[in-house]
Every structure is written in C-alpha cells, then in structure tokens.
Design a protein around this motif. Structure first.
Motif, PDB file in Angstrom:
ATOM      1  N   LYS A   6      -2.092   0.676   2.074  1.00 42.21           N
ATOM      2  CA  LYS A   6      -3.069  -0.168   3.040  1.00 42.21           C
ATOM      3  C   LYS A   6      -2.331  -1.771   3.529  1.00 42.21           C
ATOM      4  CE  LYS A   6      -7.686   1.373   1.380  1.00 42.21           C
ATOM      5  NZ  LYS A   6      -8.622   1.402   0.414  1.00 42.21           N
ATOM      6  N   LYS A   7      -2.977  -2.593   4.681  1.00 36.63           N
ATOM      7  CA  LYS A   7      -2.187  -2.757   5.656  1.00 36.63           C
ATOM      8  C   LYS A   7      -2.433  -3.864   5.329  1.00 36.63           C
ATOM      9  CE  LYS A   7      -0.405  -4.614   9.788  1.00 36.63           C
ATOM     10  NZ  LYS A   7      -0.137  -4.120  11.131  1.00 36.63           N
ATOM     11  N   PRO A   8      -1.846  -4.964   4.653  1.00 33.89           N
ATOM     12  CA  PRO A   8      -3.340  -6.435   3.870  1.00 33.89           C
ATOM     13  C   PRO A   8      -3.236  -7.361   5.196  1.00 33.89           C
ATOM     14  CG  PRO A   8      -0.762  -6.528   2.710  1.00 33.89           C
ATOM     15  CD  PRO A   8      -0.879  -5.419   3.638  1.00 33.89           C
ATOM     16  N   VAL A   9      -4.528  -8.189   5.266  1.00 37.14           N
ATOM     17  CA  VAL A   9      -4.314  -9.164   6.246  1.00 37.14           C
ATOM     18  C   VAL A   9      -4.469 -10.372   5.546  1.00 37.14           C
ATOM     19  CG1 VAL A   9      -6.220  -9.850   8.146  1.00 37.14           C
ATOM     20  CG2 VAL A   9      -6.599  -7.842   8.021  1.00 37.14           C
ATOM     21  N   ASN A  10      -3.550 -10.493   6.159  1.00 43.15           N
ATOM     22  CA  ASN A  10      -3.051 -12.082   5.346  1.00 43.15           C
ATOM     23  C   ASN A  10      -2.989 -13.547   6.425  1.00 43.15           C
ATOM     24  OD1 ASN A  10      -2.211 -14.660   3.788  1.00 43.15           O
ATOM     25  ND2 ASN A  10      -1.750 -13.553   2.830  1.00 43.15           N
ATOM     26  N   LEU A  17       4.329  -7.957   7.032  1.00 41.92           N
ATOM     27  CA  LEU A  17       5.266  -6.676   6.171  1.00 41.92           C
ATOM     28  C   LEU A  17       4.850  -5.842   5.161  1.00 41.92           C
ATOM     29  CD1 LEU A  17       8.346  -9.308   4.801  1.00 41.92           C
ATOM     30  CD2 LEU A  17       7.608  -8.723   7.264  1.00 41.92           C
ATOM     31  N   ASP A  18       3.795  -5.344   6.013  1.00 40.54           N
ATOM     32  CA  ASP A  18       3.098  -3.802   5.696  1.00 40.54           C
ATOM     33  C   ASP A  18       3.142  -3.692   3.381  1.00 40.54           C
ATOM     34  OD1 ASP A  18       2.206  -3.151   7.882  1.00 40.54           O
ATOM     35  OD2 ASP A  18       4.741  -2.543   8.235  1.00 40.54           O
ATOM     36  N   GLU A  19       2.864  -5.359   2.844  1.00 38.47           N
ATOM     37  CA  GLU A  19       3.338  -4.674   1.704  1.00 38.47           C
ATOM     38  C   GLU A  19       2.008  -4.627   1.043  1.00 38.47           C
ATOM     39  OE1 GLU A  19       3.769  -8.486   3.142  1.00 38.47           O
ATOM     40  OE2 GLU A  19       5.503  -8.706   1.685  1.00 38.47           O
ATOM     41  N   PRO A  20       1.817  -3.258   0.282  1.00 42.72           N
ATOM     42  CA  PRO A  20       0.514  -2.391  -0.039  1.00 42.72           C
ATOM     43  C   PRO A  20      -0.403  -4.276  -0.577  1.00 42.72           C
ATOM     44  CG  PRO A  20       2.619  -2.056  -1.014  1.00 42.72           C
ATOM     45  CD  PRO A  20       2.414  -2.882  -0.253  1.00 42.72           C
ATOM     46  N   LYS A  21      -2.043  -4.237  -0.800  1.00 40.75           N
ATOM     47  CA  LYS A  21      -2.511  -5.104  -0.857  1.00 40.75           C
ATOM     48  C   LYS A  21      -2.729  -5.377  -2.685  1.00 40.75           C
ATOM     49  CE  LYS A  21      -6.778  -1.672  -2.265  1.00 40.75           C
ATOM     50  NZ  LYS A  21      -7.948  -1.265  -1.905  1.00 40.75           N
ATOM     51  N   PRO A 151       6.757 -11.836  -3.242  1.00 40.59           N
ATOM     52  CA  PRO A 151       6.338 -10.844  -2.107  1.00 40.59           C
ATOM     53  C   PRO A 151       7.184 -11.579  -0.575  1.00 40.59           C
ATOM     54  CG  PRO A 151       4.494 -10.516  -2.869  1.00 40.59           C
ATOM     55  CD  PRO A 151       5.306 -11.401  -3.270  1.00 40.59           C
ATOM     56  N   ALA A 152       8.391 -11.032  -0.082  1.00 36.39           N
ATOM     57  CA  ALA A 152       8.389 -11.813   1.178  1.00 36.39           C
ATOM     58  C   ALA A 152       7.830 -13.276   2.160  1.00 36.39           C
ATOM     59  CB  ALA A 152       9.960 -11.055   1.984  1.00 36.39           C
ATOM     60  N   SER A 153       6.730 -11.824   2.581  1.00 35.88           N
ATOM     61  CA  SER A 153       6.002 -12.336   3.337  1.00 35.88           C
ATOM     62  C   SER A 153       4.676 -13.916   3.164  1.00 35.88           C
ATOM     63  CB  SER A 153       5.165 -11.069   3.742  1.00 35.88           C
ATOM     64  OG  SER A 153       4.242 -11.029   2.124  1.00 35.88           O
ATOM     65  N   ILE A 154       4.820 -14.174   1.445  1.00 34.55           N
ATOM     66  CA  ILE A 154       4.543 -15.111   1.649  1.00 34.55           C
ATOM     67  C   ILE A 154       4.989 -16.254   0.153  1.00 34.55           C
ATOM     68  CG2 ILE A 154       2.019 -14.279   1.404  1.00 34.55           C
ATOM     69  CD1 ILE A 154       2.105 -14.039  -1.204  1.00 34.55           C
ATOM     70  N   ARG A 155       6.407 -15.761   0.235  1.00 38.04           N
ATOM     71  CA  ARG A 155       7.426 -16.369   0.247  1.00 38.04           C
ATOM     72  C   ARG A 155       7.404 -17.645  -0.391  1.00 38.04           C
ATOM     73  NH1 ARG A 155      11.715 -14.252   0.401  1.00 38.04           N
ATOM     74  NH2 ARG A 155      13.111 -16.100   2.195  1.00 38.04           N
ATOM     75  N   GLY A 156       6.995 -18.533   0.937  1.00 36.16           N
ATOM     76  CA  GLY A 156       6.902 -20.165   1.184  1.00 36.16           C
ATOM     77  C   GLY A 156       5.605 -20.270   0.671  1.00 36.16           C
ATOM     78  N   PHE A 157       4.850 -19.424   0.986  1.00 34.80           N
ATOM     79  CA  PHE A 157       3.917 -20.169   0.740  1.00 34.80           C
ATOM     80  C   PHE A 157       3.613 -20.292  -1.561  1.00 34.80           C
ATOM     81  CE2 PHE A 157      -0.139 -18.738  -2.239  1.00 34.80           C
ATOM     82  CZ  PHE A 157      -0.253 -19.833  -1.865  1.00 34.80           C
ATOM     83  N   MET A 232       8.754  -5.201 -12.597  1.00 36.96           N
ATOM     84  CA  MET A 232       8.244  -5.140 -10.586  1.00 36.96           C
ATOM     85  C   MET A 232       7.219  -4.251 -11.150  1.00 36.96           C
ATOM     86  SD  MET A 232       9.560  -6.443  -7.736  1.00 36.96           S
ATOM     87  CE  MET A 232      11.317  -6.764  -7.912  1.00 36.96           C
ATOM     88  N   SER A 233       6.731  -3.098 -11.714  1.00 35.57           N
ATOM     89  CA  SER A 233       6.046  -2.125 -11.803  1.00 35.57           C
ATOM     90  C   SER A 233       4.948  -3.554 -12.020  1.00 35.57           C
ATOM     91  CB  SER A 233       6.566  -1.136 -12.280  1.00 35.57           C
ATOM     92  OG  SER A 233       5.334  -0.621 -12.819  1.00 35.57           O
ATOM     93  N   ARG A 234       4.954  -4.246 -13.483  1.00 32.86           N
ATOM     94  CA  ARG A 234       3.852  -4.812 -13.989  1.00 32.86           C
ATOM     95  C   ARG A 234       3.417  -5.954 -12.790  1.00 32.86           C
ATOM     96  NH1 ARG A 234       0.640  -3.309 -18.285  1.00 32.86           N
ATOM     97  NH2 ARG A 234       1.079  -5.619 -18.829  1.00 32.86           N
ATOM     98  N   LEU A 235       4.184  -6.493 -12.083  1.00 35.20           N
ATOM     99  CA  LEU A 235       4.089  -7.694 -10.916  1.00 35.20           C
ATOM    100  C   LEU A 235       3.298  -7.675  -9.961  1.00 35.20           C
ATOM    101  CD1 LEU A 235       7.289 -10.213 -11.175  1.00 35.20           C
ATOM    102  CD2 LEU A 235       5.135 -10.393 -12.696  1.00 35.20           C
ATOM    103  N   ARG A 236       4.274  -5.878  -9.537  1.00 34.41           N
ATOM    104  CA  ARG A 236       3.090  -5.595  -8.377  1.00 34.41           C
ATOM    105  C   ARG A 236       2.372  -4.801  -8.710  1.00 34.41           C
ATOM    106  NH1 ARG A 236       5.975  -8.920  -6.781  1.00 34.41           N
ATOM    107  NH2 ARG A 236       7.637  -9.171  -5.805  1.00 34.41           N
TER     108      ARG A 236
END
Length: 558
Positions: A6-10, A17-21, A151-157, A232-236
């Motif tokens: 699913k495409k998360p809304v953020n 970047l279409d990361e899974p929710k 994740p790349a899309s929120i790395r700055g945050f 990585m599996s645990r973190l994601r």
C-alpha cells in the motif's frame, strides 16, 4: 514490488517513494528515539555549563574573584570549551552500538571527575576533557546510525530528531539552572544538581543500547549479510523474503561490493587514499569542512553556550531574569527544531531549509550588530544601564527578540544540516570515517568559537573587539555561508544512500546548482533501462516457451 503493498500517505515527504506502510513501525521509531537521545549529550552540556560558571559557590571554589577580568574571561572560555577539545579526540572513535556504550561510560566518568574536583581547576579541566571524549562520539554515532536505518523518504526527519534532542537537552538544562537559582541556596547543590542531568541521560542511553539492533549497513560492511537481512526484516516489520527488504539489502550489498572492488579491499590506507584522491569524495569532504566552518563561526552555537552573558550584554539586568529569558530561548529553539524536522527537511528539501535558516540568522546578527554599534556603552562601560522609557530600551528588547530569531535560524539551518550532510553524502565504505572526520572538524571549530567569544566580547582597550565587532563578524560569516550554500551544496532529500554518488558526477563548479538535476536524469535512465531489460527478458522467456512448445508438437507428431 510485491503485491498488496500500500502506498502510504505522508505529508512530511518531499517525494513519495512507495514504501510499504509496515516500514513506519514502532521498532523504527524506538531506534530513532534511542539514538536521537544522543543529541542531548551536546544540549545538556551547552545549556548547563554557563549556569555552573555563574554559581557563586562554584566561583568561590576556584577563587574566581582573585583573577583579573581578562583572566576570568580565559578561565570561563577554557572550562566551557574543554569538552570540545576532548570531543575532537572522541569523534575519532568509530562504531555504532559499542561506540555508544563506550561514550556513555566516558561521559559519566568525566562528569564525576568534574563534580568531585573540589575547586581544583586542573581537575575541572581534566573532567571536562574526559566528558568530551564521550560527548564527541555522539554526533558521529547518532546521525550515522539513524541515517542508515531510516527509509529514504523520511530520513531527514529521522536524523533531525537528533537535533531536536540537542534542544530538548538545552531546554532541560536552562530550566534546571533557573529552578535551582530560584529554590536552592548558594551551596554545592546549586551547580551539582543541574550537572547530574549528564549522568541521568548517559545512564538512560547506555541502557537503551541493549534493546537495539546493529545497523544493517554496518553488518553488511562487516561481512554479516545474513544477520543484516534479519535485522532489516525486523526494522521494516516485513518478512525477510519481502521484495522491499530484499531490494534494500541487495542494493546495500551490491554498493558495498562495488566499493570494495574499486578499492581492491584495501584497509585504512586505502580508505584515506580513496577519501582524499578521488575527486568526488574530496568534494564531499570539502562540503563537510565548509559546513562546520560556516556553521560554527556564524555565532549561533556560541550564543547557546553564553546566552545569559549575551542577554546581559544587550541590556537585560539580573541573573534570574537572564536565566529565565535564556530558558525561553531554549524552548524557541526546540520548537524550531521540531518544525524543521516535521515540515521542512523532507518537504521543501535540505538546501531550501538551510538557506531559510541562514536568512533568519543574517537578519538577526545584522540587527544586533547595528544596535550595539548605536549603543557602544553596553559592554564597554561597567555598570551602564539603559535609561527607562527610552528608544534604546525598546531597541534593546528588539535585540533580545533577534537572539530568539537567530536561534530559530540556527535550528532550521546549520545545526540540522551539519549532521545530515555528513551522514548522507558518503558511501558506506567511507561513511564512518568521513563522518568522524566531519565531527572532528565540528568540535575543533566549536572549540575555537567557544574559546574565542569571551575574549572577542572584551572591550577594545582590553584586547577584544567588543560586542558590536563580534556580531559584525558573525554577520559577515553568515552571509558568506549563504552564498557558499547557494553555489556548492546539492539537494540530498529523498535519495537513497546508495545513489548519492550520482549527485557528484558533474564538474565541481556545477554540483551545487545542477547536481540534483543530473542525478534525476541518471535515475530516469536507470529506471527506463531496467524496464527495457525486464521487457527483453520477458520476451526472451516467451520465445523460449514458444520454441519448447513447437519442439514438443513436432516430437508428438513423429
């Protein structure tokens, strides 16, 4: 990408970047929180030390009154900046989880020596130095670890949470100083109680490390790919065979193998050679050096350390009043850091946020410099008080507001970007070393600034350049920094750590203005190439199946 993603809304992302929710889960936030707390190491120290120096009991214990004005300025500068000297060495200690545990133990040991110095100035200096060996690792370990797991899309945050905790530490330190000034008698408790915040934070961070995983990128670097996949599996919060997890681990592994192949697996000598002889890497080192020089000498960091003194310089009288205004200053910077993390670095981008912060700093520094130039009595005539109901008094209040604006600019700009740049732009093989190098430069410049400012603020007749000269200097550095960012710093938002090299493919004089555009062209070319390759493989597979079918039919007929 696997079906069902699913495409998360953020609203906090510059790009989706279409990361899974499932990627945005409690394990990620807990890890970000745990390593973001390392920011409090700097914040607590910067916020507390001036309160201790203003304590009459502490001053009496080191016979502060027996020294001349110039000697007092030097003692204050030495005590304040000794942590930065230790931090230069501490920043050289490279690692992740174990480095965090070591830094916490050094931090506690140094503060224990400082608190037990019993007025011995040499022990005061030594304790602050040892604490610095621990504190110096915090801006290396914290931002790098967070950048590697986010994740790349929120790395700055995520990385900016480190900055947020810097300001949380400052706020707690400021208000602790203010509360102890109000409610504690002038005994050892007056400065020891606030100083104990160091031990509380160091102990908490030390315990939290036992509930965290090692960085998957660090595990790949050390040859533990299977464990990296598991972590990585645990973190994601996704199964190990999920496409998103596999793609991330494969990209990290491939990038690392390419780096090792290019360097022939050389050790430290190879890392040094690769850092300083490869043109794109040298440019990145130059970016981190420039960020530290421009950021630290813009003056905002020194304002944090010497805020009570500077508020008094601008006409605010009374220790309690200056401590209260300083505490409010800490809240303003904390709120600005939160706004920056939530709405700016991943939404409008790193570069725009940095330029916005620099603009706020420049306006405030120029106003304060002009005010002090128009009121040369402040800082030059001992005991001078601005007349009530005068235009100068109103201008003085405006200068205090400008101190707040400079803090907002610092939070939006340099104080966030100096960590983001060093944790994002280097490849995995060089990231730890170059981030460590960047933080050595950070603390060396912070030491120089913290050490110099008390002497700079002295009147010209005593060897300083006075308040107005100091703030004109800060104004010039801030404006120079804005020009430098505009021409030389590329945008890194929403880009994976493994694709940062594409930003630096142009000649050095074009990277800051056009590097991101060129990187997007390369991204598109890779995407189109990948689609064509997949289409060709699909067609090839279909042709093979068709030929198999024809062969089977011919055999059946025979």
């Amino acid at each position: 990408m696997a079906g069902g993603v699913k495409k998360p809304v953020n609203i906090f992302k510059l790009k989706n970047l279409d990361e899974p929710k499932e990627v945005f889960n409690w394990r990620l936030w807990f890890a970000v929180l745990s390593f973001g707390l390392l920011g409090a190491a700097r914040g607590v120290d910067e916020g507390l030390i001036n309160g201790a120096l203003k304590s009459k009991n502490f001053q009496d214990s080191i016979n502060y009154a027996s020294y001349s004005t110039v000697e007092q300025a030097n003692i204050k500068a030495n005590i304040s900046s000794m942590v930065q000297i230790g931090s230069v060495g501490g920043a050289l200690i490279i690692g992740r989880i174990w480095a965090t545990r070591i830094l916490c133990l050094l931090w506690i040991l140094g503060i224990a020596i400082f608190m037990g110095s019993n007025g011995n100035l040499s022990l005061v200096y030594f304790g602050r130095f040892v604490a610095g060996l621990g504190v110096g690792q915090s801006p290396v370990v914290g931002p790098v670890y967070i950048a590697e797991i986010a994740p790349a899309s929120i790395r700055g945050f995520c990385v900016c949470t480190f900055t947020g905790f810097v300001y949380l530490g400052i706020v707690l330190a400021y208000f602790t100083n203010y509360g102890c000034q109000l409610h504690l008698a002038e005994t050892q408790a007056r400065w020891m109680v606030p100083t104990s915040l160091h031990i509380i934070f160091a102990g908490l961070i030390f315990l939290l490390t036992f509930f965290q995983y090692e960085s998957p990128r660090f595990l790949v670097k050390t040859g533990k790919s299977d464990k990296a996949l598991h972590v990585m599996s645990r973190l994601r919060h996704l199964p190990p065979d999920h496409d998103y997890v596999r793609h991330e681990i494969n990209a990290i592994t491939l990038s690392h193998h390419e780096e090792m192949e290019a360097s022939k697996g050389a050790g430290w000598l190879g890392i040094l050679k690769e850092t300083f002889t490869v043109r794109s890497n040298l440019y990145r080192v130059g970016l981190t050096l420039g960020a530290q020089v421009m950021g630290q000498w813009s003056g905002a960091g020194s304002i944090t350390i010497y805020a009570p003194d500077l508020f008094e310089l601008l006409g605010l009288t009374g220790t309690k009043e200056s401590l209260l205004v300083t505490a409010v200053f800490g809240i303003v910077k904390l709120v600005a850091a939160i706004v920056c993390a939530l709405f700016l670095v991943d939404f409008i981008g790193r570069k725009r946020s940095l330029l916005l912060g620099i603009a706020c700093q420049a306006i405030s520094m120029i106003y304060i410099a002009a005010f002090l130039s128009a009121t040369p009595e402040l800082g030059n005539e001992e005991g001078y008080v601005i007349p009530a109901n005068s235009g100068k008094l109103r201008a003085s209040r405006g200068a205090i507001v400008m101190i707040y604006l400079s803090g907002i600019g610092w939070a939006l700009g340099w104080n966030s970007m100096q960590y983001l740049l060093s944790s994002e732009i280097f490849c995995l093989r060089l990231r730890a070393f170059c981030s460590s190098l960047a933080m050595c430069l950070h603390f060396a410049n912070q030491y120089g600034s913290a050490r110099a400012v008390p002497d700079m603020l002295l009147p010209v007749r005593e060897g300083g350049i006075s308040g107005q000269g100091t703030f004109w200097f800060f104004s010039a550095v801030t404006i120079l920094g804005g020009v430098w960012v505009w021409f030389f710093v590329p945008e890194t938002a929403s880009r994976s750590l493994e694709s940062m090299d594409r930003l630096f493919s142009l000649p050095w004089w074009q990277i800051g203005r056009y590097g991101n555009r060129e990187a997007e062209v390369l991204d598109e070319a890779e995407r189109v190439g990948g689609e064509k390759e997949g289409e060709m493989m699909s067609r090839s597979g279909s042709r093979v199946e068709e030929e198999k079918g024809m062969a089977y039919e011919a055999e059946r007929r025979v």
